[in-house]
Motif scaffolding. Sequence first.
Motif, PDB file in Angstrom:
ATOM      1  N   LEU A  28       0.965  -1.295   0.088  1.00 20.67           N
ATOM      2  CA  LEU A  28      -0.132   0.012  -0.051  1.00 20.67           C
ATOM      3  C   LEU A  28       0.902   1.509  -0.179  1.00 20.67           C
ATOM      4  O   LEU A  28       0.616   2.271  -0.727  1.00 20.67           O
ATOM      5  CB  LEU A  28      -0.984  -0.035   1.343  1.00 20.67           C
ATOM      6  CG  LEU A  28      -2.061   1.135   1.138  1.00 20.67           C
ATOM      7  CD1 LEU A  28      -3.000   0.820   0.121  1.00 20.67           C
ATOM      8  CD2 LEU A  28      -2.680   0.935   2.552  1.00 20.67           C
ATOM      9  N   LEU A  29       2.085   1.307   0.806  1.00 20.01           N
ATOM     10  CA  LEU A  29       2.891   2.323   0.834  1.00 20.01           C
ATOM     11  C   LEU A  29       3.351   2.481  -0.573  1.00 20.01           C
ATOM     12  O   LEU A  29       3.661   3.651  -1.242  1.00 20.01           O
ATOM     13  CB  LEU A  29       4.090   2.116   1.728  1.00 20.01           C
ATOM     14  CG  LEU A  29       5.217   3.167   1.814  1.00 20.01           C
ATOM     15  CD1 LEU A  29       4.616   4.658   2.271  1.00 20.01           C
ATOM     16  CD2 LEU A  29       6.233   2.761   2.905  1.00 20.01           C
ATOM     17  N   ILE A  38      -5.956   2.137  -6.325  1.00 23.06           N
ATOM     18  CA  ILE A  38      -6.330   0.831  -5.671  1.00 23.06           C
ATOM     19  C   ILE A  38      -7.602   1.090  -5.438  1.00 23.06           C
ATOM     20  O   ILE A  38      -8.138   1.912  -4.624  1.00 23.06           O
ATOM     21  CB  ILE A  38      -5.548   0.390  -4.420  1.00 23.06           C
ATOM     22  CG1 ILE A  38      -4.013   0.068  -4.780  1.00 23.06           C
ATOM     23  CG2 ILE A  38      -5.999  -0.820  -3.929  1.00 23.06           C
ATOM     24  CD1 ILE A  38      -3.224  -0.323  -3.676  1.00 23.06           C
ATOM     25  N   SER A  39      -8.534   0.302  -5.733  1.00 26.11           N
ATOM     26  CA  SER A  39     -10.001   0.270  -5.490  1.00 26.11           C
ATOM     27  C   SER A  39     -10.684  -1.010  -5.619  1.00 26.11           C
ATOM     28  O   SER A  39     -10.227  -2.123  -6.238  1.00 26.11           O
ATOM     29  CB  SER A  39     -10.760   1.023  -6.779  1.00 26.11           C
ATOM     30  OG  SER A  39     -12.030   1.051  -6.530  1.00 26.11           O
ATOM     31  N   SER A  46     -16.237 -10.725  -2.712  1.00 23.83           N
ATOM     32  CA  SER A  46     -15.333 -11.493  -3.375  1.00 23.83           C
ATOM     33  C   SER A  46     -13.869 -11.576  -2.689  1.00 23.83           C
ATOM     34  O   SER A  46     -13.442 -12.747  -2.841  1.00 23.83           O
ATOM     35  CB  SER A  46     -15.254 -11.244  -5.035  1.00 23.83           C
ATOM     36  OG  SER A  46     -16.559 -11.452  -5.737  1.00 23.83           O
ATOM     37  N   PHE A  47     -13.580 -10.386  -2.298  1.00 22.69           N
ATOM     38  CA  PHE A  47     -12.381 -10.253  -1.693  1.00 22.69           C
ATOM     39  C   PHE A  47     -12.342 -11.096  -0.436  1.00 22.69           C
ATOM     40  O   PHE A  47     -11.194 -11.627   0.315  1.00 22.69           O
ATOM     41  CB  PHE A  47     -11.828  -8.757  -1.366  1.00 22.69           C
ATOM     42  CG  PHE A  47     -10.974  -8.240  -2.673  1.00 22.69           C
ATOM     43  CD1 PHE A  47      -9.559  -8.639  -2.602  1.00 22.69           C
ATOM     44  CD2 PHE A  47     -11.405  -7.383  -3.523  1.00 22.69           C
ATOM     45  CE1 PHE A  47      -8.795  -8.508  -3.499  1.00 22.69           C
ATOM     46  CE2 PHE A  47     -10.460  -7.047  -4.495  1.00 22.69           C
ATOM     47  CZ  PHE A  47      -9.097  -7.284  -4.571  1.00 22.69           C
ATOM     48  N   MET A 160      -5.335  -7.031  -6.197  1.00 22.66           N
ATOM     49  CA  MET A 160      -5.615  -8.232  -5.440  1.00 22.66           C
ATOM     50  C   MET A 160      -4.499  -8.471  -4.610  1.00 22.66           C
ATOM     51  O   MET A 160      -5.030  -9.033  -3.543  1.00 22.66           O
ATOM     52  CB  MET A 160      -5.654  -9.265  -6.762  1.00 22.66           C
ATOM     53  CG  MET A 160      -6.831  -9.255  -7.525  1.00 22.66           C
ATOM     54  SD  MET A 160      -7.140 -10.734  -8.261  1.00 22.66           S
ATOM     55  CE  MET A 160      -5.844 -10.541  -9.690  1.00 22.66           C
ATOM     56  N   ALA A 161      -3.469  -8.171  -4.987  1.00 24.01           N
ATOM     57  CA  ALA A 161      -2.353  -8.781  -3.789  1.00 24.01           C
ATOM     58  C   ALA A 161      -2.414  -7.720  -2.553  1.00 24.01           C
ATOM     59  O   ALA A 161      -2.291  -8.234  -1.394  1.00 24.01           O
ATOM     60  CB  ALA A 161      -0.992  -8.429  -4.488  1.00 24.01           C
ATOM     61  N   VAL A 162      -2.777  -6.449  -2.604  1.00 22.60           N
ATOM     62  CA  VAL A 162      -2.710  -5.592  -1.502  1.00 22.60           C
ATOM     63  C   VAL A 162      -4.129  -5.892  -0.900  1.00 22.60           C
ATOM     64  O   VAL A 162      -4.242  -6.243   0.311  1.00 22.60           O
ATOM     65  CB  VAL A 162      -2.833  -4.301  -2.101  1.00 22.60           C
ATOM     66  CG1 VAL A 162      -3.396  -3.153  -0.784  1.00 22.60           C
ATOM     67  CG2 VAL A 162      -1.735  -3.665  -2.438  1.00 22.60           C
ATOM     68  N   GLY A 163      -5.146  -6.137  -1.680  1.00 19.11           N
ATOM     69  CA  GLY A 163      -6.476  -6.538  -0.832  1.00 19.11           C
ATOM     70  C   GLY A 163      -6.431  -7.832  -0.084  1.00 19.11           C
ATOM     71  O   GLY A 163      -7.184  -8.010   1.055  1.00 19.11           O
TER      72      GLY A 163
END
Length: 281
Positions: A28-29, A38-39, A46-47, A160-163
């Motif tokens: 995120l940083l 990122i949204s 789903s996440f 996707m990776a962040v979420g």
Amino acid sequence: MFIRVAAPAFGPVFLMDVRVWLAGLSMLLFATITGKRISFRGRVKSFLLLRALNAGVPFTLIAEAEMEIPASLTAMIIGTTPMLTAVAASFLGEEGMTFRKTVALLAGLAGVGVLVGWTPIPLTSETLLAVGVAFLAACCYALGGIYVSRKFQDFPAFTMAVGQQLGAGVILLPLALLRLPREAPPAEAVWALLALAFFSTVLAYLCYFRLIRNAGPTTTLSVNFLIPVFSLAGGVLWLDETVSWGTWGGLALVSLSLFFVTKGGNGGRRRSGMEKRPLLR
């Protein structure tokens, strides 16, 4: 190997919660610094399932398993993920169940049986439970790979990776707070945690989501072919783990399973015309 070193000091749940928070916040940083957008709009539910199947649950299960069984044995069981993915994909209509995949299924199951039946560690109820927990983690990875292919085909890999990591951190947080370490972890456990977060999570998942979209779940998860080999070598060289004839026999059968899976079809690329996209979006 990193989990085997860090889990006893941090505890399985706390270790994995810190792992995903470090990974998610660092990504995120990076997104903030580089101006990446990122949204998660319209994909919250789903996440929620993704972060459970692909991070929170299997991460914790693997750490729990390695409290009882060696890292090399755990890794070989996790190495059956592509075989399980092929079977699950066939049942769900994602890919066909070919003769090769049937052979892969039988070889993979036989490999796990040899590994467990001829392991040098005592076959106590705790050992068998740990083996079952590791196998359940492999099932989670298999279903997670198919779910990504179905629901997130056109979703940015970086998002996707962040979420996934931040979501898994939220899911694990209540239980992690109840299982805090009783004393300060040693330096080697801290270094293992950092390597687990940044090398085995941030870097690995950016590659993972990219490959899921372009190569399909079975082919992507065939990277597990490397996990048993490296974990066996690392376990012997750095963790002083014992290797028996059963270990070699199980490794051979699991490797045979992976060979037949990766050679057994189109690797899950049912959609044609899938153009390559930049890894980071």
